[in-house]
Write a protein that holds these residues in place. Structure first.
Motif: not given
Length: 444
Positions: A1-5, A8-11, A133-136
């Motif tokens: 997973m690159d830095t941009m991904q 975005s995921e953390k956001t 579990t539905y969200w994370f």
């Protein structure tokens, strides 16, 4: 997973966290205060309505018998009618019965009301665990569960001094202090039902507060988690889940951990009161172990995710809990016993994150709803056993030391079962970090 991904995921995860977790934490703080405020009410209530330590322990624990009876049906109903409406229903009914605790006039009515309160609240906690579990995605769940379950020590750290201050309202409008305690601390659950209806979202696909691309990313991540194991390695049927040996072992571990937790929580104010402190001071001192528990819960949850390890972190917390309880019993009425109880609280609450990350290794679909509820239902019978044993030993020996040792024995039993029987599959652990698994494939 690159830095941009990664950014975005953390956001997305951060957006979901701040939308979902604070409300659930507030609701669980209300829930736990309503569950354990009886320990503070006991400082004056027991004499007023004729409760011995034995009857108090029996009545405190009977809550979890009612909880057990309705736990699985409640979680199955949540899947059918949706989390938003069902959680609101739970809040409304338990708030009514929490306030009704002020009507207790003797041992019989006290025990009956506690039983009904357990029936009303059944399903809230396992419903929330299933809802998360539905969200994370799986790789975030230990820290997310730890953040949510921070509500437990926070509720006691806040509720302890609050409850003892409310007791000072004794006689106002002709109502006793312990009756004010139940009324004032029960009303927020009723109010919370309306916030749940307004703010909770059943599923990610209905989340208008996420962008379309964010919903698509989350759906793919959750689908990948569910598909990470074959149908042979994850239990899909409710009946199979309830009979699966690993699920039964998880239920036993939670039974022991909950017995130690609530056996201590219900009697801690009375244990400290025996050292000669005023009611208000008891509330302040009671909060100390739970502040330590807050810190321990966050640290253990983050370390468990960082090292991708559940089993041994769970075992380590049981060692801390057992050692702290034994030391507190041996030290008796001293400042050092509070230190020992703080160590025990770190273990008791630190276990929550790694433990509640384990069921998703073994359960999927309807089995996840029923299996999580089953684990919690069996586990919460420990909430009956722990207080009952402490009260029983207090009656027979006129000391809380033997009761604390009994709670430590629960932790030792949980430690042994964790070490011998809980072995999350390596394939499922690898699935928590698919980018690492992909890296390994590339290396081949």
């Amino acid at each position: 997973m690159d830095t941009m991904q990664q950014l975005s995921e953390k956001t997305v995860i951060r957006k979901i966290f701040w939308r979902v977790i604070p409300l659930l934490m507030v609701l669980y703080v209300i829930s736990f205060i309503d569950r354990i405020n009886v320990g503070f009410a006991a400082l004056t209530m027991n004499k007023d309505i004729g409760l011995t330590p034995y009857l108090f322990g029996l009545g405190s624990g009977i809550f979890f018998v009612g909880y057990f009876i309705f736990e699985i049906p409640s979680n199955v109903m949540m899947v059918r009618v949706g989390a938003r409406r069902w959680i609101a229903r739970i809040l409304l009914t338990w708030g009514v019965f929490a306030c009704a605790m002020a009507l207790a006039t003797g041992p019989t009515s006290f025990i009956a009301l506690r039983f009904l309160l357990g029936l009303a609240e059944a399903g809230f906690f396992p419903g929330v665990i299933l809802y998360l579990t539905y969200w994370f995605p799986v790789r975030y769940r230990a820290r997310i569960v730890s953040a949510f379950m921070l509500s437990i020590p926070v509720s006691i750290a806040v509720g302890a001094p609050l409850s003892t201050l409310i007791l000072q309202m004794n006689g106002m409008l002709g109502i006793k202090g312990w009756q004010w305690l139940f009324i004032i601390e029960g009303l927020p659950a009723i109010i919370g039902a309306f916030f749940a209806l307004r703010l909770l979202t059943d599923r990610p696909e209905r989340a208008t507060w996420l962008t379309e691309s964010e919903r698509e990313w989350l759906s793919k991540e959750l689908a990948a988690d569910d598909a990470s194991a074959s149908s042979d390695s994850k239990i899909g049927g409710l009946g199979k889940a309830l009979l699966n040996p690993t699920v039964l072992m998880l239920a036993f571990i939670y039974f022991c951990a909950t017995g130690a937790n609530l056996g201590l929580s219900f009697f801690l104010p009375q244990i400290i009161k025996q050292q000669g402190y005023s009611n208000v001071t008891v509330g302040l001192i009671t909060s100390i172990p739970y502040i330590a528990g807050c810190i321990g819960m966050l640290i253990v949850g983050n370390l468990s995710d960082r090292f991708n390890e559940r089993r041994w972190f769970l075992a380590a917390t049981m060692v801390l809990a057992a050692g702290g309880l034994i030391a507190a019993g041996a030290l008796g009425a001293s400042v050092w016993s509070i230190v020992a109880l703080s160590v025990a609280a770190i273990g008791i609450f630190g276990c929550k994150g790694p433990f509640w990350s384990l069921p998703s290794f073994y359960l999927r679909g309807q089995a996840a709803a029923g299996g999580i509820a089953f684990i919690n239902a069996i586990g919460n019978l420990g909430g009956f056993a722990g207080p009952y044993l402490v009260g029983l030993f207090k009656r027979s020996s006129n000391s809380y030391a033997d009761g604390l040792c009994a709670l430590a024995a629960f932790c030792v039993a949980a430690l042994v079962v964790t070490a011998l029987f809980i072995r999350p599959r390596q394939a499922q652990q690898a699935a928590m970090f698919p980018h690492l698994a992909a890296g390994n494939d590339d290396a081949k």
